[in-house]
Design a protein around this motif. Structure first.
Motif, PDB file in Angstrom:
ATOM      1  N   CYS A   1       0.594   3.895  -3.045  1.00 49.07           N
ATOM      2  CA  CYS A   1       0.329   5.322  -2.816  1.00 49.07           C
ATOM      3  C   CYS A   1       1.406   6.187  -3.462  1.00 49.07           C
ATOM      4  O   CYS A   1       1.121   7.235  -4.050  1.00 49.07           O
TER       5      CYS A   1
ATOM      6  N   PHE B   1      -5.418   6.917   4.811  1.00 44.31           N
ATOM      7  CA  PHE B   1      -6.686   6.463   4.236  1.00 44.31           C
ATOM      8  C   PHE B   1      -7.854   6.985   5.063  1.00 44.31           C
ATOM      9  O   PHE B   1      -7.724   7.227   6.263  1.00 44.31           O
TER      10      PHE B   1
ATOM     11  N   LEU C   1       0.828  -1.208   0.000  1.00 42.87           N
ATOM     12  CA  LEU C   1       0.000   0.000   0.000  1.00 42.87           C
ATOM     13  C   LEU C   1       0.865   1.263   0.000  1.00 42.87           C
ATOM     14  O   LEU C   1       0.533   2.250  -0.669  1.00 42.87           O
TER      15      LEU C   1
ATOM     16  N   SER D   1     -11.810   2.690   6.354  1.00 40.14           N
ATOM     17  CA  SER D   1     -11.166   1.463   5.898  1.00 40.14           C
ATOM     18  C   SER D   1     -11.922   0.245   6.424  1.00 40.14           C
ATOM     19  O   SER D   1     -12.439   0.256   7.544  1.00 40.14           O
TER      20      SER D   1
ATOM     21  N   LEU E   1     -10.438   2.377   1.606  1.00 40.90           N
ATOM     22  CA  LEU E   1      -9.538   1.224   1.572  1.00 40.90           C
ATOM     23  C   LEU E   1     -10.300  -0.032   1.996  1.00 40.90           C
ATOM     24  O   LEU E   1     -11.031  -0.021   2.992  1.00 40.90           O
TER      25      LEU E   1
ATOM     26  N   CYS F   1      -5.341   5.209   9.176  1.00 47.33           N
ATOM     27  CA  CYS F   1      -6.734   5.213   8.727  1.00 47.33           C
ATOM     28  C   CYS F   1      -7.572   6.153   9.591  1.00 47.33           C
ATOM     29  O   CYS F   1      -7.473   6.121  10.822  1.00 47.33           O
TER      30      CYS F   1
ATOM     31  N   GLN G   1      -6.928  -0.235  -7.719  1.00 51.67           N
ATOM     32  CA  GLN G   1      -7.558   1.064  -7.468  1.00 51.67           C
ATOM     33  C   GLN G   1      -8.875   1.157  -8.229  1.00 51.67           C
ATOM     34  O   GLN G   1      -8.989   0.700  -9.370  1.00 51.67           O
TER      35      GLN G   1
END
Length: 309
Positions: free
Chosen positions: A142, A151, A138, A154, A216, A172, A308
């Motif tokens: 990103c 994020f 991740l 999530s 996410l 998150c 994505q």
């Protein structure tokens, strides 16, 4: 092949003793004794599903396929939720389609039994590193998409004891987990990392969420207990907002589609995953060969994927 614990009482002292002897004989590889003792249990308590399952497994090891299938079907009829995991044995014997081998009831029972020793066994015995690999992927995803490694809302599918949330701690805005096993969720609750935890099946959980609400969705070594993944891909795509990420690991196999392996887990093919991504509308950011765990000291092949929306 892993099975949930089956140490339950028949209500008959003599039957219980014979069943324990049967279990011990099976574990020692004395399948004739295990089968004979299981039959003795069933003479006393005909509707004791674990003894039917034991007879079926012992008969299968002895090459008595017809007796094995009959006993396993009786066990399944007695306990349709299949906490004993006899569907796996039936699939191995060719008496059940591979995609029907693993049920929610089996997974729940397996992990309820596994919960007390889960983290230690995974990280020490199996060298498990799925959540760490996902977190690293991740970060790289990103970076490739020129977005901050942070994020919004999530969702952790098959969250278990919370290992994934530990890897994502502080990254998150909120994180919610879902799992079939209440005992695993009890351990996840103790991490104090989740904003909410839900007991249930993960596709049904996603179907109950608002469209576009998540940034996410992660699934660390969860899809090994699922055959077809088209429903979860569609559900994850719907739940994710614009440019949201879907990250997961699977066990790999070199053919098309998916197969049920001898380790009682599903492995998925590369072409199958790419086709699902395309059908669901995902853009694949990372697709790599990895191993998230070992089996008897040998790395188990897998794929690490970040997509994505």
């Amino acid at each position: 092949m892993p099975h949930a614990a089956t140490a339950r009482s028949t209500g008959d002292f003599h039957a219980d003793r014979r069943y324990e002897y049967a279990r011990a004989a099976f574990e020692e590889g004395d399948f004739e004794a295990a089968a004979d003792l299981a039959r003795q249990v069933l003479e006393l308590v005909p509707d004791f599903a674990p003894a039917q399952a034991m007879l079926g497994r012992a008969a299968a090891e002895l090459g008595s396929a017809e007796e094995a299938v009959n006993a396993l079907h009786r066990a399944l009829a007695l306990e349709p939720e299949d906490a004993l995991g006899v569907r796996l044995d039936l699939a191995r014997l060719g008496a059940l389609a591979p995609e029907d081998a693993i049920t929610d009831g089996y997974v729940r029972a397996l992990f309820d039994d596994y919960a007390p020793k889960f983290d230690r066994h995974l990280t020490r015995s199996l060298a498990y590193r799925g959540p760490a690999l996902i977190a690293d992927a991740l970060r790289r995803a990103c970076s490739r998409r020129l977005r901050e490694y942070r994020f919004g809302a999530s969702l952790d599918l098959g969250c278990g004891t919370g290992l994934m949330a530990q890897e994502l701690a502080g990254c998150c805005a909120s994180i919610e987990g879902v799992d079939l096993s209440p005992r695993m969720l009890e351990k996840a609750q103790k991490t104090k990392l989740y904003d909410a935890l839900h007991e249930g099946e993960l596709v049904a959980f996603l179907d109950g969420r608002r469209t576009g609400e998540a940034d996410l969705v992660v699934a660390a070594d969860v899809f090994v207990y699922m055959a077809a993944l088209d429903a979860v891909f569609r559900a994850a795509h719907r739940v994710l907002g614009r440019e949201g990420l879907f990250a997961f690991t699977v066990q790999a196999h070199e053919g098309d589609g998916y197969v049920l392996g001898p380790d009682a887990r599903y492995a998925h093919g590369e072409s199958y995953l790419w086709a699902l991504a395309d059908d669901a509308g995902f853009d694949v950011v990372i697709f790599e060969r990895v191993s998230t765990r070992e089996d008897r000291g040998v790395p188990v092949p897998g794929f690490l994927v970040v997509m994505q929306r």
